[in-house]
Design an enzyme around this catalytic site. Structure first.
Site, short mmCIF file in Angstrom:
data_model
loop_
_atom_site.label_atom_id
_atom_site.label_comp_id
_atom_site.label_asym_id
_atom_site.label_seq_id
_atom_site.Cartn_x
_atom_site.Cartn_y
_atom_site.Cartn_z
N ASN A 1 34.12 39.44 28.21
CA ASN A 1 34.30 38.03 27.83
C ASN A 1 35.34 37.80 26.74
OD1 ASN A 1 33.71 35.41 28.45
ND2 ASN A 1 31.90 35.27 27.18
N CYS B 1 37.01 56.73 34.46
CA CYS B 1 35.78 55.96 34.18
C CYS B 1 34.73 56.07 35.27
CB CYS B 1 36.12 54.51 33.89
SG CYS B 1 36.85 53.60 35.28
N GLU C 1 29.38 28.97 27.76
CA GLU C 1 30.18 30.19 27.63
C GLU C 1 31.03 30.14 26.36
OE1 GLU C 1 33.82 32.50 27.90
OE2 GLU C 1 33.76 30.34 28.34
N ASP D 1 28.22 53.37 28.42
CA ASP D 1 29.58 53.66 28.89
C ASP D 1 30.00 55.02 28.35
OD1 ASP D 1 32.18 53.70 29.69
OD2 ASP D 1 32.74 51.78 28.80
N HIS E 1 36.93 48.69 35.41
CA HIS E 1 36.30 49.69 34.55
C HIS E 1 34.86 49.86 35.01
CE1 HIS E 1 35.45 52.27 31.26
NE2 HIS E 1 34.65 51.42 30.65
N GLU F 1 32.42 30.77 33.47
CA GLU F 1 33.64 30.69 32.67
C GLU F 1 34.08 29.23 32.48
OE1 GLU F 1 35.36 32.53 30.92
OE2 GLU F 1 34.98 34.61 31.49
N ASP G 1 39.05 36.80 25.35
CA ASP G 1 40.14 35.94 25.81
C ASP G 1 41.43 36.76 25.88
OD1 ASP G 1 38.39 33.87 25.91
OD2 ASP G 1 39.27 32.70 24.28
#
Length: 715
Positions: free
Chosen positions: A400, A278, A453, A360, A337, A448, A402
Site C-alpha cells: 500500500n 522470492c 484506504e 517473508d 513478489h 484503492e 504510494d
C-alpha cells in the site's frame, strides 16, 4: 519376594498412531504425533503383569540437548498421577496378562521436535528399573482446538497442511501465470531436515536450552525458520541471486520443487544452495512450515513495493525517453513478489490480530538484526497498525505504498505525478482444493482510492513517525521518515489527466510469444476542445522481476497532432532479433512513452509491462495410476524459437510418484522442433498427486508444465 516389573519390548504403534495424527504420509515405521492429541503405546513385560497399586509407572519425555523440568523440555508423568502435576498425561487403556497399553498425550503448548521417551517402574517401593522406550517426533496440531495453530476448517487443513503440491503465481498483473511446485513436505527425510534446520539456527547455536524451550511458540518458530531459509546471517538453505549470473549454481527459474533443494542442503553439510529468488524462498518455507504442522500458503503480490526509507513513498526516476533509471535510494516496485502466510494465534498482540500472518524469507531488510520478516498480522496491515510486531510497517509498504514519478534531465528532477494505486495488485494464492487462483487483495487493504484506504494510509504514516521519535528500537523494522511525507499526503494525488487533457495508452495487437515480434500501438486521446501537438518519446527495456532496469534496446519518436476530442494511434513493432539478446530470465519488457505538448511544460508518462510467454509442456498419463504398479508418463515439449537451442535438460518430479527428481539430457533441439519422451515410474502413495516438469536450454530456462494424477490404492 515379588520381582520388579521388567519391560521386554515396546510397541509404539507407529502405523496406527500416525494415521490418527495425520502423519502417515511421512512414515508408518517412525512415531510422529501432534501435541494436544493422545497416542497409544504398548509395554510388554518379561516376568509378570502390571499390578495397580504395587507398580508405579513413571514416564519421562525429553527434548533438546539440555532437557530441564523448569523450562518444559523434560516432563515426568505417571499413570497414577502421584508424581506431581504435569501437563503431560498418561492413562491406562488395557491391562493384559503380560502387557500394558497406555495412552499418552503432550500438552497443546509443548515444544515441538524430537523426543526421547523413557519409563521408570517403581515396584513395591523397593525395586526401580528404568527403560528407554524409543524416540518420537512431536509436531504442531492444527486439528486441536487448544493448539495456537488450530484451524477450524477441514478443507483448509487439507490444503494448507496436508497438500504437498500447489501453484506459485508469477508474470505480471495483466498476465498472471501459475507455476507448479512440488512442496513435498512428507517425502523421505524431509522432517529430519526441517528439524536439522532448527538446530542450525543462530538461536540454537547461541543458547540451545532456551531455543528448544521456545519451540512451542509458532511465532518463535516462524521467525527462526524465516531467517534460516535465506543464508544472509547463517548457513541457511538458499543463497539469493538477482544478478543474472548463475554459472556456479542453478538459475532460480529452473526449480520445480523444494525436495531437491532441501536434500542438497543436507547432503552438503548444510551449505547454502545456489540459487533462489522470492518464490523459491517462499516455497521452501511453505514446505518446512507445513511439515512442522503450521498451516501455510504461498502469496504473490503483483506490483510489490520495496520502500527502503520508510516514508511509504516509492520514488521512481525516468529520463527524457521514458526509460526507467537505476534508483539511487534503492526504492523499487517488484513486478511480483512472493511471501508466505502462516495461520496462528497472536497472544502477544491485542485481541483480533491472530489468523493469517505474513512471513517473508526473501532477504530484503533486517528485523532485530536478522534477515527475516514477520510474522505480521494481515489484519494489522489492512488497518494500518504498523507498530504491532513484527515488521508490519515493511509489510504494509509492500501492498500500500504510494508511487512518485520523477523526470531527470539536465541534473534536475521534475515531479511528473503521484500514483496511489500502483502498488499492491491482484494479491493471489491457490484456491482450497482447486487449481484456481484466489484473489485475496481485500484481506490486505480497503478498495484503492476509497476514504477508508486513505485514512489507513495516513494512520500508518503517523504511527511510523511517532514510533521513530518515541522508540527507535521497536520490533517493527526501524526506518527513517521523510519530513515532508505528512504534508504531501493532504495534497490531491496528481494523475496525468489532472494537468494534461491528453491521455496515452499502450495496446498489444497480439499475445506476446517468445520468438515472435512484439506488435503494439500507442493510443493518444485528446479530451479537450483545443488542438494538441504532441511529441512522444518511446522506449523499451528489459526488467528483472524485482524492478531493476536493464539496458534499453529500442527507441522511437512520434509527432502526433490531435483535433479536439480526436483519438489517433501510432503503430510500433519490436523484432525478436532486436530484443532476444537483451532479455533476462524473467522475460519482462517494459515499454514506455513520455509525451509533452508544445504549449505546456507538463509531461505525460505511460508504461506497460510485457511478459513473453512460452508454449507449455504437455504431460499425458498413459493408463491408470495404481500404487506399486508400473506407470508410463509421456512428456511432450518443443523448441519455440526459430533457431537451434543447446544444452537442453528436462526435469520431472512429483511427490508420491517419483522417488527422486528425474533428469533427462535432451541435448540439441532444432528450430520449432517438437519432441516427446516416455518415462516409467511406480507410484508409492495414493490420492491426488501432481507431476511437475521443466525444460531448460542455453536460450531459455523455464518452460514448465504439470499434470494432476489420482493414484488408486488398488485395482
Amino acid at each position: 519376594m515379588e520381582q520388579g516389573l521388567e519391560v521386554a519390548l515396546t510397541d509404539l504403534q507407529s502405523a496406527w498412531n500416525n494415521v490418527q495424527h495425520h502423519t502417515e504420509e511421512i512414515s508408518s515405521e517412525r512415531l510422529l504425533v501432534r501435541r494436544g492429541q493422545a497416542f497409544n503405546i504398548t509395554l510388554y513385560f518379561r516376568n509378570r503383569g502390571f499390578q495397580p497399586g504395587l507398580d508405579n509407572v513413571i514416564f519421562m519425555a525429553e527434548t533438546g540437548p539440555l532437557p530441564d523440568l523448569s523450562n518444559g523440555t523434560r516432563a515426568l508423568f505417571s499413570l497414577t498421577g502421584r508424581h506431581g502435576p504435569s501437563p503431560w498425561i498418561a492413562l491406562l487403556e488395557t491391562n493384559g496378562a503380560s502387557s500394558l497399553e497406555v495412552s499418552l498425550c503432550a500438552p497443546p503448548t509443548a515444544a515441538v521436535g524430537r523426543y526421547l521417551l523413557k519409563v521408570h517402574i517403581d515396584s513395591f517401593q523397593r525395586s526401580v528399573t528404568a527403560y528407554q522406550l524409543g524416540e518420537f517426533i512431536l509436531l504442531f496440531n492444527p486439528w486441536c482446538p487448544e493448539d495456537s495453530v488450530y484451524l477450524d476448517s477441514e478443507p483448509q487443513r487439507q490444503e494448507y497442511v496436508v497438500n504437498d503440491y500447489g501453484f506459485i503465481y508469477q508474470g505480471n498483473k495483466n498476465w498472471i501465470r501459475p507455476c507448479p511446485w512440488n512442496y513435498g513436505q512428507f517425502e523421505e527425510n524431509i522432517i529430519d531436515i526441517c528439524l536439522e534446520l532448527l538446530d542450525k539456527s543462530l538461536n540454537f547455536q547461541i543458547d540451545p536450552a532456551t531455543d528448544c524451550a521456545l519451540r512451542g511458540s509458532p511465532v518463535y518458530i516462524s521467525r527462526v525458520v524465516c531467517a534460516m531459509i535465506n543464508s544472509n546471517d547463517d548457513n541457511g538453505v538458499l543463497n539469493g541471486n538477482w544478478s543474472e549470473n548463475y554459472l556456479d549454481g542453478i538459475n532460480p527459474a529452473e526449480w520445480t520443487g523444494s525436495v531437491a533443494i532441501l536434500k542438497q542442503w543436507h547432503a552438503t553439510g548444510c551449505q547454502p544452495v545456489r540459487y533462489g529468488q522470492c518464490w523459491v524462498f517462499a516455497a521452501i518455507m511453505c514446505t518446512v512450515m507445513r511439515c512442522l504442522g503450521i498451516p501455510t500458503r504461498v502469496i504473490t503480490n503483483f506490483d510489490s513495493g520495496h520502500d527502503t526509507d520508510g516514508n511509504l513513498i516509492i520514488d521512481e526516476y525516468y529520463d527524457s525517453t521514458g526509460r526507467i533509471l537505476e534508483n539511487k535510494k534503492k526504492d523499487t516496485v517488484w513486478n511480483f513478489h512472493v511471501w508466505n502466510e502462516c495461520w496462528m494465534a497472536r497472544k502477544d498482540l491485542p485481541p483480533g490480530y491472530g489468523g493469517w500472518q505474513v512471513l517473508d524469507a526473501t532477504p530484503q531488510e533486517t528485523s532485530n538484526g536478522l534477515y527475516c520478516c514477520g510474522p505480521a498480522s494481515v489484519r494489522a496491515i489492512k488497518e494500518g497498525e504498523v507498530d504491532l510486531n513484527y515488521d508490519t510497517a515493511f509489510a504494509f509498504s509492500m501492498v500500500n505504498a504510494d508511487c512518485m514519478s520523477w523526470l531527470v534531465y539536465g541534473g534536475k528532477e521534475q515531479k511528473i505525478h503521484r500514483e496511489t494505486n500502483t502498488v499492491g495488485n491482484f494479491i493471489s494464492t491457490k484456491s482450497i482444493q482447486s487449481n484456481e487462483r484466489d484473489d485475496i487483495t481485500e484481506n490486505y487493504k480497503y478498495i484503492e482510492g476509497s476514504p477508508q484506504e486513505r485514512q489507513v494510509f495516513l494512520k500508518a504514516l503517523q504511527k511510523l513517525r511517532a514510533g521513530r521519535s518515541e522508540d527507535p528500537h521497536q520490533a517493527s523494522t526501524s526506518m527513517p521518515l521523510s519530513e515532508d511525507s505528512l504534508p504531501r499526503l493532504h495534497m490531491p494525488s496528481l494523475q496525468p489527466s489532472d494537468v494534461v487533457q491528453v491521455s496515452l495508452k499502450f495496446q498489444l495487437l497480439a499475445p506476446p510469444h517468445m520468438g515472435q515480434d512484439i506488435s503494439f500501438v500507442l493510443l493518444a486521446l485528446n479530451m479537450s476542445f483545443q488542438f494538441k501537438d504532441l511529441k512522444v518519446n518511446l522506449s523499451a527495456q528489459s526488467l528483472l522481476h524485482d524492478g531493476s532496469p536493464l539496458l534499453a534496446f529500442w527507441q522511437d519518436t512520434a509527432f502526433i497532432t490531435l483535433s479536439p476530442e480526436e483519438a489517433k494511434t501510432h503503430s510500433c513493432r519490436i523484432p525478436y532479433s532486436q530484443y532476444s539478446q537483451y532479455l533476462s530470465t524473467d522475460k519482462l519488457i517494459r515499454i514506455s512513452a513520455l509525451g509533452e505538448e508544445k504549449s505546456s511544460p507538463e509531461k505525460i508518462l505511460v508504461d506497460k509491462i510485457i511478459t513473453l510467454a512460452y508454449p507449455g509442456i504437455i504431460i499425458n498419463v498413459l493408463g491408470a495410476a495404481i500404487v506399486n504398479q508400473p506407470l508410463s508418463i509421456q512428456v511432450l515439449f518443443s523448441n519455440p524459437l526459430s533457431e537451434y537451442v543447446e544444452d537442453c535438460v528436462l526435469t520431472v518430479e512429483g511427490s508420491g510418484l517419483f522417488k527422486k527428481q528425474q533428469r533427462v539430457l535432451i541435448g540439441i533441439l532444432k528450430p520449432q522442433h517438437r519432441a516427446s519422451i516416455t518415462l516409467e515410474t511406480v507410484p508409492f502413495k495414493s490420492g491426488q498427486r501432481q507431476i511437475q516438469a521443466n525444460l531448460r536450454s542455453n536460450k531459455f530456462k523455464d518452460i514448465k508444465g504439470y499434470r494432476n494424477v489420482y493414484v488408486d490404492l488398488r485395482l
